[in-house]
Design an enzyme around this catalytic site. Sequence first.
Site, mmCIF file in Angstrom:
data_model
loop_
_atom_site.group_PDB
_atom_site.id
_atom_site.type_symbol
_atom_site.label_atom_id
_atom_site.label_comp_id
_atom_site.label_asym_id
_atom_site.label_seq_id
_atom_site.Cartn_x
_atom_site.Cartn_y
_atom_site.Cartn_z
ATOM 1 N N GLY A 25 2.446 12.388 7.350
ATOM 2 C CA GLY A 25 2.241 12.394 5.859
ATOM 3 C C GLY A 25 3.463 11.824 5.018
ATOM 4 O O GLY A 25 3.104 11.813 3.877
ATOM 5 N N PRO A 46 -3.438 -0.650 11.268
ATOM 6 C CA PRO A 46 -3.077 0.522 10.611
ATOM 7 C C PRO A 46 -2.681 0.725 9.117
ATOM 8 O O PRO A 46 -3.116 1.667 8.681
ATOM 9 C CB PRO A 46 -1.891 1.101 11.636
ATOM 10 C CG PRO A 46 -2.088 0.274 12.721
ATOM 11 C CD PRO A 46 -2.528 -1.084 12.309
ATOM 12 N N TYR A 93 -3.895 1.938 3.468
ATOM 13 C CA TYR A 93 -4.040 1.520 1.925
ATOM 14 C C TYR A 93 -5.379 1.553 1.616
ATOM 15 O O TYR A 93 -5.721 1.966 0.318
ATOM 16 C CB TYR A 93 -3.300 0.349 1.866
ATOM 17 C CG TYR A 93 -1.838 0.163 2.028
ATOM 18 C CD1 TYR A 93 -0.906 1.132 1.668
ATOM 19 C CD2 TYR A 93 -1.271 -1.082 2.850
ATOM 20 C CE1 TYR A 93 0.476 1.072 1.803
ATOM 21 C CE2 TYR A 93 0.044 -1.153 3.160
ATOM 22 C CZ TYR A 93 1.000 0.025 2.567
ATOM 23 O OH TYR A 93 2.142 -0.226 2.909
ATOM 24 N N VAL A 135 8.216 3.670 7.001
ATOM 25 C CA VAL A 135 8.292 5.037 7.676
ATOM 26 C C VAL A 135 8.663 4.997 9.336
ATOM 27 O O VAL A 135 8.225 3.924 9.859
ATOM 28 C CB VAL A 135 7.132 5.925 7.860
ATOM 29 C CG1 VAL A 135 7.193 7.086 8.558
ATOM 30 C CG2 VAL A 135 6.890 6.518 6.360
ATOM 31 N N GLY A 154 2.238 9.200 10.663
ATOM 32 C CA GLY A 154 1.311 10.286 11.032
ATOM 33 C C GLY A 154 1.789 11.686 10.518
ATOM 34 O O GLY A 154 0.901 12.562 10.824
ATOM 35 N N GLU A 211 7.809 -3.189 -2.821
ATOM 36 C CA GLU A 211 8.457 -4.402 -1.847
ATOM 37 C C GLU A 211 8.162 -4.264 -0.493
ATOM 38 O O GLU A 211 7.734 -4.854 0.378
ATOM 39 C CB GLU A 211 9.783 -4.652 -2.151
ATOM 40 C CG GLU A 211 10.527 -5.613 -1.115
ATOM 41 C CD GLU A 211 9.883 -7.238 -1.426
ATOM 42 O OE1 GLU A 211 10.128 -7.877 -0.235
ATOM 43 O OE2 GLU A 211 9.129 -7.379 -2.498
#
Length: 159
Positions: free
Chosen positions: A95, A126, A131, A87, A93, A83
């Site tokens: 990880g 981005p 993905y 971040v 950036g 869903e």
Amino acid sequence: MKFSIRKATKEDMAQVLHLIHELAIFEKEENAVEVRVEDLVKDGFGPTPLFQCFVAETSEGIKGLALVYARYSTWKGPTLHLEDLIVTEKMRGTGMGTALLNEVIRYGHALGVKRINWEVLDWNEPAIAFYESKGANVMRNWDVVHLDEKGIQNYIRKI
């Protein structure tokens, strides 16, 4: 900054909701979030949990999350729906997104699902690049269809 990934607990839901609001602002839908902490606790940790949530935590608190739930494909069988993978901007950036996605993929693999799917906004380049770099197929020829609560009520009145 160091972080760890773990399954979310009821006590995390206030921070999870904060990240959900942050995502809504990023997606230009800041007033669309209706869910409350109590809903997340009831829906995720009740007798029949509706979702599984993984969180990314630093010494400063929860800075990322991945929320998933089971679905079923008439073509493939059991699937998992991601869903949201969120971040916080400060941690992008680092990880963290990869670590959360890795956890989702491991979880889906352990469940034996045939597919893991999710949506991404067509303007979020981005995220699309992220993905695709992980091997995901961004299917640009499919449109997402939603019938919201008001739409459901209107539909019911007409049948």
